[in-house]
Scaffold this motif. Structure first.
Motif, mmCIF file in Angstrom:
data_model
loop_
_atom_site.group_PDB
_atom_site.id
_atom_site.type_symbol
_atom_site.label_atom_id
_atom_site.label_comp_id
_atom_site.label_asym_id
_atom_site.label_seq_id
_atom_site.Cartn_x
_atom_site.Cartn_y
_atom_site.Cartn_z
ATOM 1 N N ARG A 1 -9.576 0.321 5.269
ATOM 2 C CA ARG A 1 -9.894 0.338 3.830
ATOM 3 C C ARG A 1 -10.606 -0.943 3.406
ATOM 4 N NH1 ARG A 1 -6.514 4.042 0.472
ATOM 5 N NH2 ARG A 1 -7.240 2.801 -1.266
ATOM 6 N N ARG A 2 -11.494 -0.817 2.443
ATOM 7 C CA ARG A 2 -12.216 -1.996 1.972
ATOM 8 C C ARG A 2 -11.484 -2.700 0.832
ATOM 9 N NH1 ARG A 2 -18.427 0.061 1.592
ATOM 10 N NH2 ARG A 2 -18.733 0.536 3.778
ATOM 11 N N ASP A 3 -10.485 -2.002 0.258
ATOM 12 C CA ASP A 3 -9.791 -2.589 -0.903
ATOM 13 C C ASP A 3 -8.425 -3.178 -0.533
ATOM 14 O OD1 ASP A 3 -8.622 -0.190 -0.358
ATOM 15 O OD2 ASP A 3 -8.707 0.608 -2.398
ATOM 16 N N LYS A 4 -8.312 -3.672 0.709
ATOM 17 C CA LYS A 4 -7.037 -4.257 1.159
ATOM 18 C C LYS A 4 -6.629 -5.450 0.303
ATOM 19 C CE LYS A 4 -8.556 -4.416 5.355
ATOM 20 N NZ LYS A 4 -8.783 -4.834 6.735
ATOM 21 N N TYR B 1 0.841 -1.207 0.000
ATOM 22 C CA TYR B 1 0.000 0.000 0.000
ATOM 23 C C TYR B 1 0.874 1.255 0.000
ATOM 24 C CZ TYR B 1 -3.112 3.521 2.133
ATOM 25 O OH TYR B 1 -3.823 4.670 2.422
#
Lengths: 192, 81
Positions: free
Chosen positions: A42-45, A8
């Protein structure tokens, strides 16, 4: 092995390098302000976990941003198109001198005149780059040695397309590794 | 001080470049001279103009070219155009 949080941070650093004029990936050694808590929210991990497993995460990200068409959303990172872009990027980087020579072959006839700016219009070399006839690596390496961007900056009237191409090439330059002595001799033989 | 604030708020770096371009053409000046001339005429501090120059690659390139011609900066490679 990279953790998803490290992936990330790498993603953010490359994104900032290509989108913000003041951030330099090499100057700041890829460091960004990112909090683990914020990342965990975060939801897009999932996408970053996938990126962390990639064998060349940095190259993959650079390949996407070097096209200038990447949306910047992590969810778009692993589409078929992105995989194709990365494969092409690898191919270009693995034979950078050969590609440089073959691209120069396209510019060979009237080499210097192809860099001339007439009435503030895009010169022929820039048009060829935009069409995809010359790779971004060749274009950037040529500028590295001939410094024609400086001249174009003062002569091209376009305030939309040229600044974005210029910025992309200048930001991409430190990611290109090549044999400088060999490239210099190729350019010299072409100009003499 | 207020004049400088007004200048930086009113002008974008592009419009500043256009102003400089007009001066260069009208008075046959170099870009460096044009910046100093503009600042003197409009009572703007040179540091304020520097911030404008920083944000515009066109002015930077012009000044770099002039600097190289005058040996203020090390010479870089150039195409014979």
């Amino acid at each position: 092995m990279m953790t998803p949080f490290e992936a990330y941070k790498l993603f953010l650093a490359v994104k900032m390098h290509f989108t913000q004029p003041n951030y330099d990936f090499f100057k700041y050694n890829g460091k960004v302000n990112a909090q683990l808590d914020a990342f965990n929210r975060r939801r897009d991990k999932y996408h970053f976990a996938k990126l962390a497993k990639h064998k060349d995460a940095l190259g993959y990200l650079v390949a996407q941003y070097s096209t200038g068409n990447f949306t910047g959303w992590a969810g778009d990172l692993f589409t078929e198109e992105c995989e194709r872009i990365y494969t092409q990027y690898l191919a270009r980087h693995q034979s950078i001198t050969y590609n440089f020579q073959s691209d120069l072959g396209k510019l060979e006839e009237g080499f210097v005149s192809k860099f001339k700016v007439k009435d503030g219009q895009h010169p022929e070399a820039l048009v060829m780059f935009r069409r995809g006839n010359i790779s971004i690596e060749t274009f950037t390496i040529l500028n590295n040695h001939l410094n024609f961007f400086q001249l174009w900056d003062t002569r091209i009237d376009d305030t939309v397309l040229w600044p974005s191409i210029r910025e992309r090439c200048l930001k991409y330059r430190p990611f290109i590794h090549y044999d400088k002595v060999r490239i210099k001799s190729i350019i010299r033989s072409l100009l003499s | 001080m207020s004049e400088n604030l007004k200048f930086s708020k009113m002008m974008s770096s592009d419009s500043f470049y256009k102003e400089l371009d007009k001066l260069v053409k009208a008075h046959n000046l170099t870009y460096m001279d044009a910046i100093v001339f503009y600042c003197e005429r409009n009572e703007v501090e040179i540091e304020t103009a520097a911030a404008m120059i920083k944000g515009n690659f066109r002015i930077k390139s012009q000044i770099q070219q002039e600097g190289e011609l005058l040996n203020f900066l090390p010479k870089t490679a150039k195409l014979p155009i």
